[in-house]
Design a protein around this motif. Structure first.
Motif, PDB file in Angstrom:
ATOM      1  N   ILE A  11     -13.558   2.868  50.572  1.00 49.77           N
ATOM      2  CA  ILE A  11     -13.839   1.729  51.351  1.00 49.77           C
ATOM      3  C   ILE A  11     -13.500   0.485  50.545  1.00 49.77           C
ATOM      4  O   ILE A  11     -13.110   0.719  49.461  1.00 49.77           O
ATOM      5  N   LYS A  12     -12.906  -0.528  51.493  1.00 53.14           N
ATOM      6  CA  LYS A  12     -12.569  -1.644  50.762  1.00 53.14           C
ATOM      7  C   LYS A  12     -13.551  -2.580  50.965  1.00 53.14           C
ATOM      8  O   LYS A  12     -14.131  -3.101  51.971  1.00 53.14           O
ATOM      9  N   ILE A  13     -13.696  -3.147  49.632  1.00 54.86           N
ATOM     10  CA  ILE A  13     -14.680  -4.349  49.884  1.00 54.86           C
ATOM     11  C   ILE A  13     -14.537  -5.671  48.918  1.00 54.86           C
ATOM     12  O   ILE A  13     -13.502  -5.321  48.188  1.00 54.86           O
ATOM     13  N   ASP A  14     -14.904  -6.822  49.269  1.00 55.84           N
ATOM     14  CA  ASP A  14     -14.243  -7.953  48.580  1.00 55.84           C
ATOM     15  C   ASP A  14     -14.746  -7.804  47.123  1.00 55.84           C
ATOM     16  O   ASP A  14     -15.637  -7.233  46.660  1.00 55.84           O
ATOM     17  N   ARG A  30     -28.465   1.909  36.868  1.00 56.03           N
ATOM     18  CA  ARG A  30     -27.842   3.119  37.659  1.00 56.03           C
ATOM     19  C   ARG A  30     -26.344   2.712  37.975  1.00 56.03           C
ATOM     20  O   ARG A  30     -25.824   1.629  37.092  1.00 56.03           O
ATOM     21  N   THR A  31     -25.532   3.598  38.284  1.00 64.90           N
ATOM     22  CA  THR A  31     -24.246   3.470  38.538  1.00 64.90           C
ATOM     23  C   THR A  31     -24.032   2.848  39.798  1.00 64.90           C
ATOM     24  O   THR A  31     -24.679   2.745  40.778  1.00 64.90           O
ATOM     25  N   PRO A  32     -22.779   1.952  39.867  1.00 60.58           N
ATOM     26  CA  PRO A  32     -22.323   1.320  40.997  1.00 60.58           C
ATOM     27  C   PRO A  32     -22.274   2.496  42.345  1.00 60.58           C
ATOM     28  O   PRO A  32     -22.811   2.252  43.403  1.00 60.58           O
ATOM     29  N   HIS A  33     -21.792   3.849  41.902  1.00 63.49           N
ATOM     30  CA  HIS A  33     -21.705   4.802  42.949  1.00 63.49           C
ATOM     31  C   HIS A  33     -23.239   5.135  43.517  1.00 63.49           C
ATOM     32  O   HIS A  33     -23.586   5.261  44.666  1.00 63.49           O
TER      33      HIS A  33
END
Length: 56
Positions: A11-14, A30-33
């Protein structure tokens, strides 16, 4: 027991959102994932309930 296929999704996020997710993930240890998967799961669950209520 059924197997759940796990497939990568891009996904594309800002950049701003990416940095916010990263900071929150660090704060939560936690991980960003993990954080993004959890957010998507909660959103889908909530919206499915809302849709079921709307259909009723």
């Amino acid at each position: 027991m059924t197997e759940h296929a796990i497939r990568p999704v891009a996904i594309k996020i800002d950049i701003d959102i990416k940095e916010r997710v990263k900071r929150l993930a660090i704060a939560r240890q936690r991980t960003p994932h993990w954080l993004m998967r959890e957010a998507i799961s909660q959103y889908v669950e909530r919206e499915e309930k809302r849709e079921a209520f709307r259909q009723a």
